[in-house]
Write an enzyme that holds these catalytic residues in place. Structure first.
Site, short mmCIF file in Angstrom:
data_model
loop_
_atom_site.label_atom_id
_atom_site.label_comp_id
_atom_site.label_asym_id
_atom_site.label_seq_id
_atom_site.Cartn_x
_atom_site.Cartn_y
_atom_site.Cartn_z
N HIS A 288 25.70 45.53 41.89
CA HIS A 288 25.76 44.31 41.05
C HIS A 288 25.10 44.57 39.70
O HIS A 288 24.56 43.65 39.09
CB HIS A 288 25.09 43.12 41.75
N SER B 290 28.61 51.45 10.53
CA SER B 290 29.10 50.13 10.13
C SER B 290 29.21 50.12 8.60
O SER B 290 28.48 50.83 7.91
CB SER B 290 28.09 49.07 10.59
N LYS C 225 23.53 51.17 11.98
CA LYS C 225 24.40 51.31 13.13
C LYS C 225 24.94 52.72 13.38
O LYS C 225 25.26 53.46 12.46
CB LYS C 225 25.60 50.36 13.01
N GLU D 181 34.44 52.77 23.53
CA GLU D 181 35.15 51.49 23.58
C GLU D 181 36.67 51.72 23.54
O GLU D 181 37.44 51.08 24.25
CB GLU D 181 34.72 50.60 22.41
#
Ligand code: ARG
Length: 456
Positions: free
Chosen positions: A164, A286, A292, A299
């Site tokens: 979980h 970024s 960043k 992704e």
């Protein structure tokens, strides 16, 4: 034909301009990927025609040599990016026939004897898929190896096992890495399965009902290096699309593994976790936030998995209500299929590089262990002293707050059973990877040989 004529003259009749553009669709571009396969398929077909026992012969052996030489020239143009499919050609099959007719006259007009574009495109796709699957099997074996090596190198580094997503029990980086290596190896056996399914020759089925000529389907299958011809001529055509669907299902299965690895890596490389780090150069910045360094690559692996699963779904939708026999709908299975093969291979290669570049922070991994992670181990220690498990469970549950953080290294050294933190057989993984690679290498040299014999 003047400029305002709304019709175009093609090899197979005059067709309205807009209809032609619509029906040819993306084949004008996508079929360039099939051009090499089309040359080999045609080389096998004309060789077979020249050995067909008919008088007068459709083609003499010397004429077949001429056609194969012409196909060799086209092959070179394809490799140099100089081969063209014109709108009037509709697809690669008629583009090759047009070019051969331009250079060889009547010989070019004879090559389509005893075949249809239906069996031609089916064989092209199988020849194409054979090469791409071998590439992918090699890259997938490499990914399995990268994961195994990662697990083996860091086998003794403790890692909190989660259920979980919550901390659950002591585990290790070794178990994490090889859990995915084993998944990839299972995906690899699905790739082998679809490779075998693909390894059958549809040529000679023509439109789907054979031809009244003494063609030798076993010969063309052998010349192209397939294991066997597909027996039933109608099945040879109906299998189109279904095969692509099955291959995409195998790719989708692999991509699910890829995506889950990417998901774990996104989590464990978060600053809040800091278990692993992907190389700085694998991150992207970024445009506004100078701080960043984002895991865009991971992704995108997640979205690519969704795309590949969707491609399989697209083809299932096209097929599920398709009547038997060739239908033009089948042409629309081409793009998702070609895309799926390309995207999967690129994803597997990128992920292997991410895994190879992965850095481990053992301090952060050890620091994540709190007392609760050892709760089950403590209960089982009481079982070893003779307490019934349920009593031990309740005893520990009531004293959770008093649990000391034990030594994670000791905890993972204690699970010596098969496949546990201290019972992993890395040799098993290496053996399976070696076997998969050897099979792919043998297939690859067989395919290479076949190609050299078809077109010198
Ligand atoms: N481009 C076509 C396809 O991909 C080739 C076969 C055309 N056959 C036909 N009967 N119109 O399906």
């Amino acid at each position: 034909m003047n400029a305002s004529d709304p019709n175009k003259k093609t090899t197979v009749g005059t067709i309205d301009d807009e209809i032609l553009a619509f029906t040819a669709g993306k084949d004008l571009v996508l079929d360039l990927q099939l051009a090499e396969a089309d040359c080999y398929g045609s080389a096998a077909h004309v060789t077979m025609l020249s050995r067909m026992p008919v008088t007068p012969p459709v083609l003499t052996p010397a004429e077949a040599d001429q056609v194969r030489a012409g196909l060799g020239t086209i092959l070179q143009q394809v490799r140099q990016g100089a081969f063209e499919i014109q709108t009037e050609d509709q697809d690669v099959h008629l583009a090759v026939e047009r070019q051969l007719t331009e250079t060889l006259g009547d010989l070019g007009k004879k090559i389509h004897t005893g075949r249809s574009r239906n069996d031609q495109v089916a064989v092209d796709l199988r020849l194409f898929a054979r090469d791409r699957l071998l590439d992918l099997i090699g890259d997938t074996a490499h990914l399995a190896e990268a994961l195994t090596a990662f697990g083996e190198t860091h086998q003794k580094v403790p890692m909190v096992g989660r259920t979980h997503m919550q901390p659950a029990m002591p585990s290790s980086v070794g178990v994490w890495g090889t859990s995915f290596a084993e998944a990839v190896l299972e995906d690899l056996s699905s790739l082998r399965h679809v490779y075998t399914l693909n390894d059958q020759c549809p040529l000679g089925a023509a439109a789907g009902y054979g031809v009244p000529l003494p063609i030798d389907r076993q010969l063309t299958s052998d010349l192209l290096g397939f294991s066997r011809p597909i027996h039933n001529v109608s099945h040879a055509i109906n299998a189109r699309g279904k095969l692509e669907m099955q291959i995409l299902q195998a790719l989708g299965q692999l991509m699910v593994t890829v995506s889950r690895i990417a998901q774990d890596l996104m989590l464990y490389t978060l600053p809040e976790f800091g278990y692993f780090r992907i190389p700085k150069a694998f991150g992207t910045g970024s445009s506004i936030m100078p701080n960043k360094n984002n895991p865009d690559v991971l992704e995108l692996l997640r979205s690519k998995a969704a795309l590949v699963l969707g491609y399989g779904q697209s083809i299932s939708m096209i097929l599920h209500a398709a009547p038997g026999g060739y239908n033009r709908d089948l042409q629309d299975t081409k793009e998702p299929f070609l895309e799926g093969l390309a995207v999967t291979r690129a994803s597997v290669r990128i992920l292997a590089r991410c895994v190879e570049g992965l850095e481990v922070n053992p301090d952060r991994l050890r620091a994540a262990f709190d007392g609760g992670v050892f709760a089950t181990d403590v209960a089982l220690a009481k079982v070893a002293e003779g307490m019934p498990f349920r009593d031990a469970y309740h005893y520990v549950k009531e004293h959770l707050a008093e649990l000391d953080s034990a030594d994670p290294d000791e905890a993972i050294a204690r699970k010596t059973h098969l496949g546990g933190t201290a019972g992993l057989d890395f040799g098993l993984y290496h053996d399976r990877i070696r076997t998969a690679r050897a099979a792919a290498a043998a297939d690859r040299s067989h395919v290479l040989n076949i190609k050299q014999n078809l077109i010198a």
